[in-house]
Design a protein around this motif. Structure first.
Motif, short mmCIF file in Angstrom:
data_model
loop_
_atom_site.label_atom_id
_atom_site.label_comp_id
_atom_site.label_asym_id
_atom_site.label_seq_id
_atom_site.Cartn_x
_atom_site.Cartn_y
_atom_site.Cartn_z
N GLY A 172 4.42 0.72 34.19
CA GLY A 172 3.31 -0.10 33.70
C GLY A 172 2.55 0.53 32.56
N ASP A 173 2.41 1.87 32.54
CA ASP A 173 1.66 2.50 31.47
C ASP A 173 2.52 2.68 30.22
N GLN A 174 3.78 2.26 30.28
CA GLN A 174 4.64 2.36 29.11
C GLN A 174 5.01 0.96 28.63
N ARG A 175 3.99 0.11 28.55
CA ARG A 175 4.22 -1.26 28.11
C ARG A 175 4.77 -1.28 26.70
N ALA A 176 5.42 -2.36 26.36
CA ALA A 176 5.91 -2.50 24.99
C ALA A 176 4.72 -2.43 24.06
N ALA A 177 4.84 -1.63 23.04
CA ALA A 177 3.73 -1.43 22.11
C ALA A 177 3.42 -2.72 21.36
N ASP A 178 2.12 -3.04 21.30
CA ASP A 178 1.69 -4.14 20.44
C ASP A 178 2.00 -3.74 19.01
N ARG A 179 2.19 -4.70 18.17
CA ARG A 179 2.51 -4.41 16.77
C ARG A 179 1.41 -4.95 15.86
N GLY A 180 1.07 -4.14 14.91
CA GLY A 180 0.15 -4.53 13.85
C GLY A 180 0.84 -4.28 12.53
N ARG A 181 0.08 -4.41 11.45
CA ARG A 181 0.65 -4.22 10.12
C ARG A 181 -0.39 -3.58 9.23
N ALA A 182 0.05 -2.67 8.39
CA ALA A 182 -0.82 -2.05 7.39
C ALA A 182 -0.19 -2.28 6.02
N ALA A 183 -0.99 -2.76 5.08
CA ALA A 183 -0.53 -2.96 3.71
C ALA A 183 -1.32 -2.01 2.81
N PHE A 184 -0.60 -1.29 1.97
CA PHE A 184 -1.19 -0.26 1.11
C PHE A 184 -1.33 -0.79 -0.31
N ALA A 185 -2.13 -0.10 -1.12
CA ALA A 185 -2.44 -0.54 -2.49
C ALA A 185 -1.20 -0.73 -3.35
N ASP A 186 -0.12 0.04 -3.09
CA ASP A 186 1.10 -0.11 -3.90
C ASP A 186 2.00 -1.24 -3.42
N GLY A 187 1.56 -2.01 -2.43
CA GLY A 187 2.34 -3.13 -1.92
C GLY A 187 3.22 -2.79 -0.72
N THR A 188 3.29 -1.53 -0.35
CA THR A 188 4.10 -1.12 0.80
C THR A 188 3.46 -1.62 2.09
N ALA A 189 4.28 -2.18 2.98
CA ALA A 189 3.82 -2.63 4.29
C ALA A 189 4.46 -1.78 5.37
N VAL A 190 3.69 -1.48 6.40
CA VAL A 190 4.14 -0.64 7.50
C VAL A 190 3.87 -1.38 8.81
N THR A 191 4.85 -1.39 9.69
CA THR A 191 4.68 -1.94 11.04
C THR A 191 4.03 -0.87 11.91
N LEU A 192 3.00 -1.27 12.65
CA LEU A 192 2.24 -0.32 13.44
C LEU A 192 2.40 -0.54 14.94
N GLU A 193 2.65 0.54 15.64
CA GLU A 193 2.49 0.53 17.09
C GLU A 193 1.01 0.77 17.34
N ILE A 194 0.47 0.14 18.35
CA ILE A 194 -0.95 0.25 18.64
C ILE A 194 -1.16 1.12 19.88
N ALA A 195 -2.01 2.12 19.74
CA ALA A 195 -2.40 2.98 20.87
C ALA A 195 -3.89 2.76 21.08
N ASP A 196 -4.23 1.91 22.05
CA ASP A 196 -5.64 1.58 22.26
C ASP A 196 -6.14 1.85 23.67
N THR A 197 -5.33 2.50 24.48
CA THR A 197 -5.80 2.96 25.78
C THR A 197 -5.76 4.48 25.78
N GLU A 198 -6.48 5.10 26.68
CA GLU A 198 -6.51 6.56 26.74
C GLU A 198 -5.10 7.13 26.94
N ALA A 199 -4.32 6.53 27.83
CA ALA A 199 -2.95 7.02 28.08
C ALA A 199 -2.09 6.90 26.83
#
Length: 162
Positions: free
Chosen positions: A21-48
């Motif tokens: 249960g504490d190893q749930r599939a990571a939520d995904r976000g996105r970060a876009a940088f000034a040069d146009g590069t996009a990165v897929t983000l795993e989200i770590a929002d709990t203490e574990a």
């Protein structure tokens, strides 16, 4: 007899799933940088999830990262124990502006100290004194340099719906 076997198999599968249960599939976000590069983000929002971070990973793709989300802005050093890959660490304020950076932070590998071993010999990396961050973004080492990321720059971050 068949019905009983199916029930036992279903219960076993449920208990295995419950154990992770504490190893749930990571939520995904996105970060876009000034040069146009996009990165897929795993989200770590709990203490574990924040404690586990990118530990024990052997690689991190150029277009991937992990965003650590804290409940409130603060001073958040990061410890590289059990991290196998070098990282760029970006501390971001509540508007996703880079307030501090640590580039090409090396992993901390101590001979004979395998997880869950913890050693005070591994250094912590902290944001600049006096800065406060709500988010911390970890990327593959060298990313900031390759994409001209600088302190003061805003990153366009899209978080998953909650």
């Amino acid at each position: 007899m068949v019905r009983k076997s199916v029930l036992i198999a279903s219960m076993a599968a449920a208990s295995v799933t419950a154990g992770f249960g504490d190893q749930r599939a990571a939520d995904r976000g996105r970060a876009a940088f000034a040069d146009g590069t996009a990165v897929t983000l795993e989200i770590a929002d709990t203490e574990a999830e924040r404690q586990r971070g990118l530990m024990l990973r052997d690689s991190l793709a150029e277009q991937a990262g992990m965003l650590f989300i804290f409940e409130r802005p603060g001073f958040y050093p990061f410890w590289m124990q059990n991290c196998r890959i070098a990282l760029d660490i970006l501390w971001l304020d509540d508007k996703f502006q880079v307030v501090s950076m640590a580039e090409s932070v090396p992993p901390c590998r101590l001979p004979g100290c395998e997880p869950p071993c913890a050693s005070p010999e591994c250094p912590s990396y902290a944001p600049a004194q006096g800065t406060s961050a709500k988010y911390v973004l970890e990327l593959a080492a060298g990313f900031a340099k390759r994409h001209a990321v600088k302190t003061g720059q805003r990153i366009d971050v899209t978080l998953p719906a909650r």
